[in-house]
Design an enzyme around this catalytic site. Structure first.
Site, PDB file in Angstrom:
ATOM      1  N   PRO A  10       0.791  -1.229   0.000  1.00 36.12           N
ATOM      2  CA  PRO A  10       0.000   0.000   0.000  1.00 36.12           C
ATOM      3  C   PRO A  10       0.823   1.278   0.000  1.00 36.12           C
ATOM      4  CG  PRO A  10      -0.112  -1.115   2.123  1.00 36.12           C
ATOM      5  CD  PRO A  10       0.527  -2.060   1.173  1.00 36.12           C
ATOM      6  N   ASN A  11       0.342   2.211  -0.789  1.00 38.87           N
ATOM      7  CA  ASN A  11       0.875   3.580  -0.889  1.00 38.87           C
ATOM      8  C   ASN A  11       2.193   3.680  -1.647  1.00 38.87           C
ATOM      9  OD1 ASN A  11      -1.283   4.790   0.693  1.00 38.87           O
ATOM     10  ND2 ASN A  11      -0.392   3.722   2.433  1.00 38.87           N
ATOM     11  N   ARG A  18       5.030  10.990  -2.615  1.00 33.11           N
ATOM     12  CA  ARG A  18       4.662  10.727  -1.221  1.00 33.11           C
ATOM     13  C   ARG A  18       5.851  11.023  -0.295  1.00 33.11           C
ATOM     14  NH1 ARG A  18       4.543   4.656   1.343  1.00 33.11           N
ATOM     15  NH2 ARG A  18       3.774   5.275   3.388  1.00 33.11           N
ATOM     16  N   TYR A  23      10.906   9.232   1.448  1.00 32.08           N
ATOM     17  CA  TYR A  23      10.965   8.166   0.438  1.00 32.08           C
ATOM     18  C   TYR A  23      11.659   8.573  -0.860  1.00 32.08           C
ATOM     19  CZ  TYR A  23       7.662   6.023   3.653  1.00 32.08           C
ATOM     20  OH  TYR A  23       7.085   5.489   4.775  1.00 32.08           O
ATOM     21  N   ASN A  74       8.093  -5.429  -0.370  1.00 33.57           N
ATOM     22  CA  ASN A  74       7.933  -4.246   0.470  1.00 33.57           C
ATOM     23  C   ASN A  74       6.444  -4.158   0.753  1.00 33.57           C
ATOM     24  OD1 ASN A  74       7.692  -1.834   1.747  1.00 33.57           O
ATOM     25  ND2 ASN A  74       8.931  -0.652   0.291  1.00 33.57           N
ATOM     26  N   ALA A  77       2.919  -0.532   5.122  1.00 29.94           N
ATOM     27  CA  ALA A  77       2.452  -0.575   6.508  1.00 29.94           C
ATOM     28  C   ALA A  77       1.944  -1.964   6.925  1.00 29.94           C
ATOM     29  CB  ALA A  77       1.363   0.476   6.714  1.00 29.94           C
ATOM     30  N   GLU A  98      12.752  -9.071   2.497  1.00 27.17           N
ATOM     31  CA  GLU A  98      11.939  -7.902   2.852  1.00 27.17           C
ATOM     32  C   GLU A  98      12.728  -6.629   2.551  1.00 27.17           C
ATOM     33  OE1 GLU A  98      11.229  -7.789   7.040  1.00 27.17           O
ATOM     34  OE2 GLU A  98      10.006  -5.989   6.947  1.00 27.17           O
ATOM     35  N   HIS A 100      12.574  -2.228   2.617  1.00 29.54           N
ATOM     36  CA  HIS A 100      11.954  -0.928   2.918  1.00 29.54           C
ATOM     37  C   HIS A 100      12.881   0.171   2.426  1.00 29.54           C
ATOM     38  CE1 HIS A 100       8.927  -2.836   5.333  1.00 29.54           C
ATOM     39  NE2 HIS A 100       9.892  -3.572   5.851  1.00 29.54           N
ATOM     40  N   SER A 102      12.921   3.261   3.595  1.00 20.21           N
ATOM     41  CA  SER A 102      13.396   3.997   4.766  1.00 20.21           C
ATOM     42  C   SER A 102      13.962   3.020   5.801  1.00 20.21           C
ATOM     43  CB  SER A 102      12.240   4.793   5.378  1.00 20.21           C
ATOM     44  OG  SER A 102      11.232   3.904   5.857  1.00 20.21           O
ATOM     45  N   ARG A 107      12.748   5.003  12.833  1.00 15.33           N
ATOM     46  CA  ARG A 107      11.513   5.792  12.766  1.00 15.33           C
ATOM     47  C   ARG A 107      10.626   5.510  13.992  1.00 15.33           C
ATOM     48  NH1 ARG A 107       8.976   5.307   6.968  1.00 15.33           N
ATOM     49  NH2 ARG A 107       7.785   7.081   7.792  1.00 15.33           N
TER      50      ARG A 107
END
Ligand code: DQA
Length: 149
Positions: A10-11, A18, A23, A74, A77, A98, A100, A102, A107
């Protein structure tokens, strides 16, 4: 040819616009192009998919069985919430990495936990789009060592 599924959640379709301070400015299309080119260099084939829907991501993982020898995921969320995605990866028994963009560990605390990391070969985070290429390198090495590529 050995085939890798590059799956974004998502996103991530909004990459480039974004939160660019987190990102970056590279779009998902650019990430996918870079993945395809790097896979080719490694003698692999890459299929890229993105969905904002948990069920569609699960369906894509199920459909990967017999089609792809590795998965780069990825999960956005859903990484931090989805036992169902973790179960899907366990069920198909396809080695996964996996990714990401960031550094999720630097975070908010809710981003530190990952259900995906519990079942993936490993996690790559904090290197921006380069992380996907590192994941391809890692999967290529893993599959070669396992005699599957
Ligand atoms: C992300 C990190 C997640 O915490 C976040 O929800 C995303 C993007 C990343 O690539 O850094 O959507 O997966």
């Amino acid at each position: 040819m050995t085939s890798i599924l590059v799956l974004n959640g998502p996103n991530l379709n909004l990459l480039g616009t974004r939160q660019p301070e987190i990102y970056g400015s590279v779009t998902l299309a650019m990430v996918e192009q870079a993945c395809a080119a790097h896979a080719k260099r490694l003698g692999l084939d890459a299929t890229c998919l993105q969905s904002n829907h948990e069920g569609a991501l699960i369906d894509a993982i199920h459909a990967a069985k017999g089609q792809h020898q590795g998965i780069i995921l990825n999960a956005g969320a859903y990484t931090h919430t989805s036992i169902a995605l973790m179960d899907a990866l366990i069920s198909v028994e396809i080695p996964s990495v996996e990714v990401h963009l960031s550094n999720i560990h630097a975070r908010e605390p809710f981003r530190h936990a990952s259900y995906i990391a519990k079942v993936a070969l490993g996690q790559i985070c904090g290197f921006g789009p380069q992380g996907y290429l590192l994941a391809l390198d890692a999967l290529a090495a893993h599959l070669k060592e396992a005699g599957a590529a």
